[in-house]
Each structure stands twice: as C-alpha cells, then as structure tokens.
Design a protein around this motif. Structure first.
Motif, mmCIF file in Angstrom:
data_model
loop_
_atom_site.group_PDB
_atom_site.id
_atom_site.type_symbol
_atom_site.label_atom_id
_atom_site.label_comp_id
_atom_site.label_asym_id
_atom_site.label_seq_id
_atom_site.Cartn_x
_atom_site.Cartn_y
_atom_site.Cartn_z
ATOM 1 N N GLY A 157 25.048 30.186 22.587
ATOM 2 C CA GLY A 157 24.702 29.245 21.864
ATOM 3 C C GLY A 157 23.361 28.680 22.377
ATOM 4 N N ILE A 158 22.620 29.279 23.499
ATOM 5 C CA ILE A 158 21.459 29.137 24.162
ATOM 6 C C ILE A 158 20.301 29.844 23.594
ATOM 7 C CG2 ILE A 158 20.296 29.086 26.549
ATOM 8 C CD1 ILE A 158 22.869 27.362 26.218
ATOM 9 N N VAL A 159 19.182 29.344 23.245
ATOM 10 C CA VAL A 159 17.897 29.802 22.597
ATOM 11 C C VAL A 159 17.505 30.977 23.634
ATOM 12 C CG1 VAL A 159 15.824 29.272 21.767
ATOM 13 C CG2 VAL A 159 17.655 27.621 21.609
ATOM 14 N N GLN A 160 17.138 32.092 22.948
ATOM 15 C CA GLN A 160 16.499 33.225 23.680
ATOM 16 C C GLN A 160 15.125 33.390 23.498
ATOM 17 O OE1 GLN A 160 18.568 35.210 26.029
ATOM 18 N NE2 GLN A 160 19.545 33.091 25.682
ATOM 19 N N ARG A 161 14.753 33.038 22.487
ATOM 20 C CA ARG A 161 13.242 33.250 21.866
ATOM 21 C C ARG A 161 12.565 31.987 21.557
ATOM 22 N NH1 ARG A 161 13.248 38.058 17.320
ATOM 23 N NH2 ARG A 161 15.563 38.505 17.883
ATOM 24 N N SER A 162 11.360 31.781 21.672
ATOM 25 C CA SER A 162 10.721 30.795 21.001
ATOM 26 C C SER A 162 10.732 30.743 19.629
ATOM 27 C CB SER A 162 9.268 30.871 21.630
ATOM 28 O OG SER A 162 8.298 29.684 21.147
ATOM 29 N N PRO A 163 11.344 29.605 19.287
ATOM 30 C CA PRO A 163 11.423 29.554 17.624
ATOM 31 C C PRO A 163 9.807 29.212 16.971
ATOM 32 C CG PRO A 163 12.899 28.024 18.609
ATOM 33 C CD PRO A 163 12.068 28.558 19.679
ATOM 34 N N SER A 164 9.641 29.754 16.011
ATOM 35 C CA SER A 164 8.254 29.572 15.269
ATOM 36 C C SER A 164 8.518 29.537 13.761
ATOM 37 C CB SER A 164 7.116 30.757 15.586
ATOM 38 O OG SER A 164 7.766 31.911 15.426
ATOM 39 N N ARG A 165 7.468 29.135 12.803
ATOM 40 C CA ARG A 165 7.668 29.269 11.387
ATOM 41 C C ARG A 165 7.551 30.754 11.009
ATOM 42 N NH1 ARG A 165 6.252 24.607 8.539
ATOM 43 N NH2 ARG A 165 5.997 22.661 10.120
ATOM 44 N N GLY A 166 8.298 31.022 9.887
ATOM 45 C CA GLY A 166 8.311 32.269 9.427
ATOM 46 C C GLY A 166 9.561 32.744 8.970
#
Length: 113
Positions: free
Chosen positions: A104-113
C-alpha cells in the motif's frame, strides 16, 4: 479605385481598433475575472499543489496520499491502483491514479490523467 477604397477601409478599421483598445486600457476595464481563467496542469510540475503532480506522495501510504491530494484539489477523483496494473490511456484531468505496491506504499508520483 476599388483597391484603394478597400485599403482605406482596412486602415480605418485598424485605427478604430487601436483607439478602442487604448481607451479600454486607460479606463482600467481590462481586468480579467476569475471565471475567465482556465487552469491546466503543467508538464513537469506546477507552482500550485492544486494542479499536481504530487511527488511528495512517493513512499507514503496510498490513503495518506489521497487525503493530501483531496485537501489540495477538491475537483479530482482519486483511485488507488496496484503498481503493476494495466490502465486505460485516456486522459481525464479530474482523475488521479495513486499507484501502490503490495504493502500500500505509493510507488510513482501521482498526477492528473
């Protein structure tokens, strides 16, 4: 003769535009209302946390990342997605995918899309 009158007409229209434009600028009525502005995400980051991307989410839990993003950008729909998942390639500026690993750890930078 027709060419000369056409040229004179064009010059008159141009001068009229310059005079009106000058008058508008002098009166200060050139202000832009907030509703006329269009916000768009910027490639490679932005000056505003509201637009994203959100690289500070990397290493945080997906739930913490979503809480942070939704605090900055109330106009988005956030989704937690496994990092190895296949997703559609369509672009939706109101969608933010948060890619997480099996813990459950974020692996990539979230962005809109």
């Amino acid at each position: 003769m027709a060419v000369l009158s056409s040229i004179l007409f064009s010059v008159a229209i141009l001068l009229f535009g310059v005079i009106v434009g000058t008058a508008v600028l002098r009166n200060g009525s050139h202000e832009t209302s907030e509703s006329m502005l269009m916000s768009q995400p910027m490639v490679g980051g932005s000056a505003s946390k509201r637009q994203g991307p959100w690289p500070e989410c990397i290493g945080k839990s997906g739930a913490d990342c979503i809480t942070m993003i939704e605090a900055y950008a109330q106009d988005v729909r956030t989704l937690i997605v496994p990092a190895d998942s296949m997703v559609t390639m369509d672009f939706s500026p109101s969608r933010v995918r948060v890619f997480v690993d099996e813990n459950g750890i974020v692996q990539r930078s979230p962005s809109r899309g």
